[in-house]
Scaffold this motif. Structure first.
Motif, short mmCIF file in Angstrom:
data_model
loop_
_atom_site.label_atom_id
_atom_site.label_comp_id
_atom_site.label_asym_id
_atom_site.label_seq_id
_atom_site.Cartn_x
_atom_site.Cartn_y
_atom_site.Cartn_z
N ARG A 1 0.82 -1.16 -0.03
CA ARG A 1 -0.16 0.14 0.03
C ARG A 1 0.90 1.44 -0.04
O ARG A 1 0.31 2.42 -0.33
CB ARG A 1 -0.64 0.03 1.21
N LEU B 1 0.98 3.35 -3.43
CA LEU B 1 -0.46 4.10 -3.88
C LEU B 1 -0.25 5.38 -3.57
O LEU B 1 -0.67 6.00 -2.43
CB LEU B 1 -1.65 3.11 -3.07
N TYR C 1 -2.67 7.46 -0.76
CA TYR C 1 -2.84 6.74 0.36
C TYR C 1 -2.15 7.11 1.58
O TYR C 1 -1.04 7.69 1.43
CB TYR C 1 -2.81 5.01 0.15
N ALA D 1 1.31 6.18 2.12
CA ALA D 1 2.48 6.23 1.17
C ALA D 1 3.36 7.34 1.41
O ALA D 1 3.08 8.32 2.21
CB ALA D 1 1.58 6.81 0.06
N VAL E 1 3.06 0.81 -9.91
CA VAL E 1 2.24 1.00 -9.18
C VAL E 1 0.92 0.23 -9.48
O VAL E 1 0.06 -0.04 -8.73
CB VAL E 1 1.80 2.57 -9.42
N GLN E 2 0.53 -0.10 -10.51
CA GLN E 2 -0.63 -0.70 -10.94
C GLN E 2 -0.67 -2.27 -10.45
O GLN E 2 -1.35 -2.91 -9.94
CB GLN E 2 -0.71 -0.77 -12.52
N ALA F 1 -1.29 -2.06 -6.46
CA ALA F 1 -2.80 -1.95 -6.36
C ALA F 1 -3.32 -3.37 -6.57
O ALA F 1 -4.26 -3.57 -5.71
CB ALA F 1 -3.33 -0.86 -7.45
N CYS G 1 -2.55 -5.40 -3.69
CA CYS G 1 -3.32 -4.83 -2.39
C CYS G 1 -4.68 -5.48 -2.38
O CYS G 1 -5.33 -5.87 -1.65
CB CYS G 1 -3.48 -3.52 -2.24
N LEU H 1 -8.54 -0.03 2.41
CA LEU H 1 -7.70 -0.36 0.89
C LEU H 1 -8.91 -0.52 -0.23
O LEU H 1 -8.43 -0.12 -1.22
CB LEU H 1 -6.88 -1.46 1.11
N ILE I 1 -8.78 2.11 -3.30
CA ILE I 1 -8.64 1.65 -4.66
C ILE I 1 -9.74 1.62 -5.47
O ILE I 1 -9.78 2.22 -6.65
CB ILE I 1 -8.22 0.25 -4.71
N SER J 1 -8.85 4.40 -8.42
CA SER J 1 -8.14 3.81 -9.50
C SER J 1 -8.91 4.30 -10.73
O SER J 1 -10.31 4.60 -11.12
CB SER J 1 -8.50 2.29 -9.38
#
Length: 489
Positions: free
Chosen positions: A313, A316, A319, A322, A336-337, A340, A343, A381, A385, A389
């Motif tokens: 996490r 992200l 967040y 982060a 990063v994708q 996610a 997570c 989370l 997301i 997202s």
């Protein structure tokens, strides 16, 4: 009730036992402790048959008798709940007073009573006292040399000492995990093996204890889950220390992917050692419901997945956990994708298990609070997301909200009456309300940052230190109301 005064000072041996549980009442409550509470990892430090045998003979030290009875009474209220809570509060206060009078003379039984007292204070909302008592417990453990192996001792005594320290670490983690200045018993100062298998501890019955029938000890399928929970707690603490270090970084952290990969490798190695390699099927869950070791298996499963999403996490953007943008600027969009998706995978594994558990379990079961903490962070989370997202069809907000609603009901059920759980319940309810309404994106995302901050009462913490010292809503230290500044005269 007969008590063993041989280890007490003359003043304490003359103490009145007025209001103490009767011998029969204490015996029943202590038996219930091992039947219903012992399987919860935080309470796994008392040796069942030895403790029951001493209780039967009337030689179990009074503070420990009172603390066990108080904890059992708290979590297993009888018909008259009000009277029961009043009794348990009086018992734990008496245990605490006796421990305080022998402060300079620590013993194993009084330390164990103190750990139960700390847990009781946390469960009932006396966070300030619980926090201060942990320092006393840490000093007592150090004074007795409990952080080192003592191989010359009887194996049962050696394992009891070992478990007392490890269970203390679980309890301490509820204050502030990964924050060095508030850690009173660091992992680096513990030179002990993790707990042994239950069949070499709880199932050993000394002479004279055959008359005790404890359901919690009939099922030999504990399978080392306590050991695994302790090791996962250590890894989670390392992940949180990394998160706190990143929070105050002012330049790129070039080896972040390597550090993350190293921690993930450890988690993969642990999974191989876990019962059924950490997987719980629908049939497996139904079998676990009938097992006395359910709390340990559920905690192990949720903590393993929780360590995974705690680790990823941090990648992200936006967040609360982060790191600053200067750290994330070196991380490519593809990674990063991937983070996610990791997570989501692990958060949904926790959420789905907890929902299935609530649906399958027809009778109340006491669970470790760490399990509820993992579920809470998993909910946060998937909501974050799902809302933030830009990937199509990754996770719908409607689905995430529906999962959060089911988990909210489950947490209310499994942690009913636990003061420590109330901040979690309040925050989940606020998240559900926010994401069920037509709030703007900015307003919706801001709700994730409202509870992750330094202690409100402490205005002396430098602004540069606050990111590293932020405390989650479930932190006991966050809930404590300490005065941090002297009033002006």
């Amino acid at each position: 009730m007969p008590v063993d005064d041989s280890s007490l000072s003359p003043e304490l041996s003359k103490e009145t036992a007025h209001g103490d549980p009767s011998h029969s009442e204490a015996t029943e409550l202590i038996q219930n402790f091992f039947e219903y509470l012992y399987a919860v990892p935080s309470y796994a430090f008392l040796h069942p048959s030895t403790t029951l045998a001493k209780c039967n003979k009337g030689t179990l030290e009074r503070p420990l008798v009172l603390a066990i009875c108080a904890m059992t009474s708290l979590h297993m209220p009888v018909q008259n709940v009000t009277v029961d809570r009043e009794k348990s509060a009086a018992w734990v206060s008496d245990a605490e007073e006796t421990i305080w009078k022998r402060l300079e003379n620590p013993s194993m039984s009084r330390l164990q009573a103190l750990l139960l007292t700390i847990s009781y204070r946390m469960a009932t909302g006396s966070y300030e006292k619980a926090f201060m008592l942990t320092a006393i417990a840490a000093r007592a453990a150090s004074a007795m040399g409990l952080n080192h192996e003592q191989t010359h001792l009887d194996p049962i005594l050696e394992e009891t000492r070992r478990r007392t320290v490890w269970c203390f670490k679980l309890i301490e983690s509820y204050f502030s995990i990964g924050l060095t200045e508030f850690e009173v018993c660091p992992f680096e100062c513990i030179y002990l093996h993790p707990p042994s298998l239950e069949d070499s501890f709880g199932l050993v019955c000394p002479p004279g204890s055959e008359g005790f029938s404890v359901y919690a000890l009939r099922d030999p399928n504990e399978l080392g889950t306590l050991n695994m929970c302790i090791r996962l707690a250590s890894i989670r603490r390392d992940i949180m220390k990394l998160t706190r270090e990143l929070a105050v970084c002012s330049e790129p952290y070039l080896h972040l992917k390597d550090v993350t990969g190293g921690l993930e490798e450890i988690l993969c190695e642990l999974k191989i050692e876990m019962p059924n390699q950490g997987e719980i099927s629908t049939t497996g869950l139904k079998n676990l419901i009938e097992s006395s070791w359910l709390p340990r298996h559920i905690m192990m499963f949720t903590m393993w997945h929780g360590c995974y999403f705690d680790l990823y996490r941090i990648f992200l953007p936006g967040y609360p956990e982060a790191p600053p943008s200067v750290v994330l600027s070196t991380i490519d969009a593809q990674f990063v994708q991937m983070a996610a998706r990791v997570c989501i995978e692990h958060a949904l594994a926790v959420v789905n298990l907890f929902c299935d558990l609530n649906h399958t379990c027809t009778k109340p079961r006491l669970l470790e609070f760490a399990t509820g903490v993992c579920v809470y962070h998993a909910i946060r989370l998937i909501l974050f997301i799902a809302h933030s997202s830009t990937e199509p069809d990754l996770l719908s907000l409607e689905f995430a909200v529906s999962r959060a609603e089911l988990c909210l009901a489950a947490i209310k059920r499994f942690y009913h009456g636990l003061a420590l759980a109330q901040p979690i319940l309040d925050d989940i309810a606020q998240l559900i309300e926010t994401f069920s309404s037509s709030s703007s994106a900015t307003e919706s995302l801001s709700v994730f940052h409202k509870v992750n901050h330094g202690r409100k009462s402490d205005t002396r913490i430098l602004s540069a230190a606050r990111p590293r010292q932020h405390l989650a809503v479930h932190s006991v230290l966050q809930q404590a109301k300490f005065l941090t500044e002297e009033p002006l005269s």
